[in-house]
Design an enzyme around this catalytic site. Structure first.
Site, short mmCIF file in Angstrom:
data_model
loop_
_atom_site.label_atom_id
_atom_site.label_comp_id
_atom_site.label_asym_id
_atom_site.label_seq_id
_atom_site.Cartn_x
_atom_site.Cartn_y
_atom_site.Cartn_z
CB THR A 7 -17.20 22.08 -6.41
OG1 THR A 7 -16.49 21.94 -5.17
CG2 THR A 7 -16.38 21.45 -7.52
NE ARG A 15 -24.08 27.32 4.31
CZ ARG A 15 -24.02 26.06 4.65
NH1 ARG A 15 -24.97 25.54 5.40
NH2 ARG A 15 -23.03 25.28 4.26
CD GLU A 21 -26.70 15.09 -19.57
OE1 GLU A 21 -27.53 15.07 -20.48
OE2 GLU A 21 -26.23 14.03 -19.06
N GLY A 57 -21.48 13.37 -14.01
CA GLY A 57 -20.81 14.66 -14.20
C GLY A 57 -20.88 15.18 -15.62
N GLY A 115 -12.38 18.28 -4.92
CA GLY A 115 -13.76 18.70 -5.19
C GLY A 115 -14.64 17.59 -5.74
CD GLU A 166 -22.18 14.22 -3.73
OE1 GLU A 166 -23.14 14.96 -3.47
OE2 GLU A 166 -21.60 14.25 -4.82
CG ASP A 181 -22.92 10.32 -5.64
OD1 ASP A 181 -23.60 11.36 -5.70
OD2 ASP A 181 -22.17 9.94 -6.55
CE LYS A 235 -23.35 10.76 -9.32
NZ LYS A 235 -21.91 10.64 -9.06
P1 NDP Z 1 -20.18 22.45 -2.52
O1 NDP Z 1 -20.26 22.03 -1.11
O2 NDP Z 1 -18.88 22.75 -3.12
O3 NDP Z 1 -21.11 23.76 -2.71
C1 NDP Z 1 -22.41 23.84 -2.19
C2 NDP Z 1 -22.86 25.30 -2.16
O4 NDP Z 1 -24.14 25.34 -1.54
C3 NDP Z 1 -21.95 26.20 -1.33
O5 NDP Z 1 -22.07 27.54 -1.81
C4 NDP Z 1 -22.58 26.09 0.06
O6 NDP Z 1 -22.33 27.20 0.87
C5 NDP Z 1 -24.05 26.05 -0.30
N1 NDP Z 1 -24.81 25.35 0.74
C6 NDP Z 1 -24.56 24.14 1.24
N2 NDP Z 1 -25.50 23.83 2.17
C7 NDP Z 1 -26.32 24.88 2.24
C8 NDP Z 1 -27.47 25.16 3.01
N3 NDP Z 1 -27.96 24.30 3.90
N4 NDP Z 1 -28.07 26.33 2.85
C9 NDP Z 1 -27.60 27.22 1.98
N5 NDP Z 1 -26.50 27.02 1.19
C10 NDP Z 1 -25.88 25.86 1.34
O7 NDP Z 1 -20.96 21.36 -3.34
P2 NDP Z 1 -20.79 20.98 -4.87
O8 NDP Z 1 -20.70 22.19 -5.67
O9 NDP Z 1 -19.73 19.94 -4.99
O10 NDP Z 1 -22.16 20.21 -5.15
C11 NDP Z 1 -23.35 20.90 -5.46
C12 NDP Z 1 -24.33 19.92 -6.06
O11 NDP Z 1 -23.79 19.39 -7.24
C13 NDP Z 1 -24.64 18.72 -5.17
O12 NDP Z 1 -25.98 18.35 -5.36
C14 NDP Z 1 -23.72 17.64 -5.71
O13 NDP Z 1 -24.21 16.35 -5.47
C15 NDP Z 1 -23.77 17.96 -7.16
N6 NDP Z 1 -22.66 17.49 -7.96
C16 NDP Z 1 -21.37 17.73 -7.57
C17 NDP Z 1 -20.32 17.35 -8.35
C18 NDP Z 1 -18.92 17.59 -7.97
O14 NDP Z 1 -18.02 17.14 -8.69
N7 NDP Z 1 -18.64 18.29 -6.88
C19 NDP Z 1 -20.55 16.66 -9.64
C20 NDP Z 1 -21.95 16.46 -9.97
C21 NDP Z 1 -22.94 16.86 -9.15
P3 NDP Z 1 -21.03 27.26 1.80
O15 NDP Z 1 -19.90 27.58 0.87
O16 NDP Z 1 -21.38 28.36 2.73
O17 NDP Z 1 -20.91 25.92 2.48
N1 HSE Z 2 -19.36 12.89 -5.41
C1 HSE Z 2 -19.67 12.62 -6.77
C2 HSE Z 2 -18.62 11.66 -7.33
C3 HSE Z 2 -19.70 13.88 -7.56
O1 HSE Z 2 -17.58 11.46 -6.69
O2 HSE Z 2 -18.85 11.11 -8.39
C4 HSE Z 2 -20.24 13.69 -8.96
O3 HSE Z 2 -21.58 13.35 -8.94
#
Ligand code: NDP
Ligand code: HSE
Length: 443
Positions: free
Chosen positions: A13, A45, A132, A137, A190, A193, A204, A208
């Site tokens: 995401t 991956r 940040e 977010g 999306g 977590e 979570d 924060k």
């Molecule tokens: P996603 O699950 O959408 O994406 C994670 C990415 O990392 C994917 O490409 C996944 O691969 C890869 N990945 C996951 N586990 C592993 C692993 N063990 N080894 C290698 N690659 C791995 O997560 P998000 O994008 O939602 O979140 C990413 C970060 O951002 C997190 O720390 C989250 O807390 C933070 N965050 C998320 C927000 C949100 O709105 N989603 C907002 C703010 C922060 P694959 O596709 O193969 O699973």
């Molecule tokens: N899982 C988190 C939330 C993503 O719902 O706020 C943003 O940090």
């Protein structure tokens, strides 16, 4: 000037959102940063899966499944960690720091748990760790706390800092959806977590809050001292009664400076429905910060989702593009305070915090019940702000008339309320365990 080169770890995401927004707005962002910012390598991956969603007609990006090769790549200046979790993310971030690369991360779990180690490694190597996106977010709350409010002694922060749980509570209240359906929708959009129990159990939000407490009060990150309670035990009955009494229930992250120490807690909280923050709905976040000079300030916006989070990630990339040549001693410290000036102010255990309380209990509807309860409260010096008795009804067995009582107390120590609850539950006329929710006036 040569563009600054970024290696992206993870393309989910946030990773894909960052890539897309950077591409879309690259000309404008470059004009602000003073140079281009280019993602040239992405580690995932499954490169074949990522290739299908990567919009890169000029093929300027290489995809790899070898994460280590990206953090070791000498052509890269910045590593953007968008994987999540505290295992592989920690190893890769520490390796990248050793290699002299600046870090941008959205990973609050990583920083709340391993922040001390990571910031120290970064300081020793003279690199920046920017985060940040890790809190609220797209809202620039880290920038506000670290820089905009630097004149203030921060008194407290209270925030809706988990979009998933706020979305679930809103959907349950407004659209009458059940918990599981609302959670599934948050996952599909999306917001959640990878392990959604982190959202619904309050973890979570506590990650924060931990980061905000460190920056607000100049203390190390101490996630293990946070009090964490999510929304899974929350009854719809209490959401309804709270509304009747003029309150709304929100999962709040609260950090507060007191004479005894710092309160660091996350739990469902009743707040007056007329407060602005009580009307923050859906996946929106809001953070109320009270500084001694500025008074109350409120920050509102999208707390989750691909592009809102990308907005914060890219702000960090721009900061690094501008600041990475600055003497490390002259940069804004990671936790806002100079690392050798962090304080050892204790984080208070939950029974030492002060709050007002909502108590709900079922009692036998007979003379003397209320006076027994009020005697217990008086004995422990807890004063009642409001008392509501619902209409009587017959118990399941059909013999005894029972009623629900809701008590709202004035502020008191949590340990006093614990004692009140155990004494009330011991009364023979009390037919249920006492439901307790904390309240915040936020005035
Ligand atoms: P996603 O699950 O959408 O994406 C994670 C990415 O990392 C994917 O490409 C996944 O691969 C890869 N990945 C996951 N586990 C592993 C692993 N063990 N080894 C290698 N690659 C791995 O997560 P998000 O994008 O939602 O979140 C990413 C970060 O951002 C997190 O720390 C989250 O807390 C933070 N965050 C998320 C927000 C949100 O709105 N989603 C907002 C703010 C922060 P694959 O596709 O193969 O699973
Ligand atoms: N899982 C988190 C939330 C993503 O719902 O706020 C943003 O940090």
């Amino acid at each position: 000037m040569e563009p600054i080169k970024v290696g992206l770890l993870g393309f989910g995401t946030v990773g894909s959102g960052t890539f897309n927004v950077l591409r879309r707005n690259q000309e404008e962002i470059g004009r602000r940063a003073g140079r281009g910012i280019e993602i040239t390598r992405i580690a995932v991956r499954n490169p074949a899966k990522a290739q299908k969603v990567l919009v890169d007609p000029l093929r300027t990006v290489t995809l790899t499944s070898d994460f280590t090769s990206v953090v070791n790549d000498p052509s890269l200046d910045i590593i953007a960690e968008m994987i999540g979790g505290t295992n592989i993310a920690r190893e890769l971030v520490l390796q990248a720091i050793q290699n002299g690369k600046h870090i941008v991360t959205a990973n609050k779990a990583l920083l709340a748990v391993h922040g001390t180690e990571i910031f120290e490694a970064a300081r020793a190597r003279g690199v920046i760790v920017a985060f940040e996106a890790a809190v609220a977010g797209g809202i620039p709350i880290i920038k506000a706390l670290r820089e905009g409010l630097t004149a203030n002694r921060i008194q407290y922060i209270a925030g809706i800092i988990n979009g998933t749980t706020n979305f679930i509570l809103s959907e349950m209240c407004e659209r009458g959806l059940d918990f599981a359906t609302a959670l599934a929708d948050a996952q599909r959009l999306g917001y959640a977590e990878a392990d959604p129990s982190f959202d619904i159990e309050g973890v979570d939000a506590a990650h924060k809050a931990t980061i905000m407490a460190a920056i607000a009060f100049g203390v190390p990150v101490q996630f293990d001292r946070a009090y964490v309670e999510g929304i899974t035990q929350l009854h719809t009955l209490d959401i309804r009664y709270a509304e009747e009494l003029g309150y709304r229930i929100k999962l709040l992250g609260i950090v507060r400076r007191t004479i005894q120490g710092i309160e660091l807690r996350v739990h469902p909280t009743l707040i007056p429905a007329k407060r602005l923050i009580a009307n923050v709905q859906g996946a929106m976040n809001a953070v109320l910060v009270y500084g001694d000079a500025v008074g109350a300030t409120l920050y509102y916006g999208k707390g989750a989702g691909a592009e809102p989070t990308a907005s914060a990630v890219i702000a960090d990339l721009v900061d690094i593009a501008r600041l990475h040549t600055v003497d490390p001693n002259n940069r804004v410290p990671h936790l806002a305070f100079q690392p050798d000036r962090l304080a050892s102010t204790p984080i208070l255990p939950i029974d030492e915090i002060t709050s007002s309380y909502y108590l709900r209990l079922r009692v036998v509807d007979q003379i003397g019940v209320l006076s027994d309860i009020t005697r217990i409260l008086a004995a422990l010096d807890v004063s009642i702000d409001a008392l509501l008795q619902k209409e009587s009804e017959f118990s399941d067995k059909g013999q005894i008339s029972e009623t629900i009582i809701i008590l709202i107390t004035h502020e008191t120590l949590e340990k006093n309320i614990n004692e009140v609850i155990s004494r009330i539950e011991a009364l023979s006329t009390v037919r249920s365990s006492v439901t307790r929710l904390r309240m915040e006036a936020l005035n």
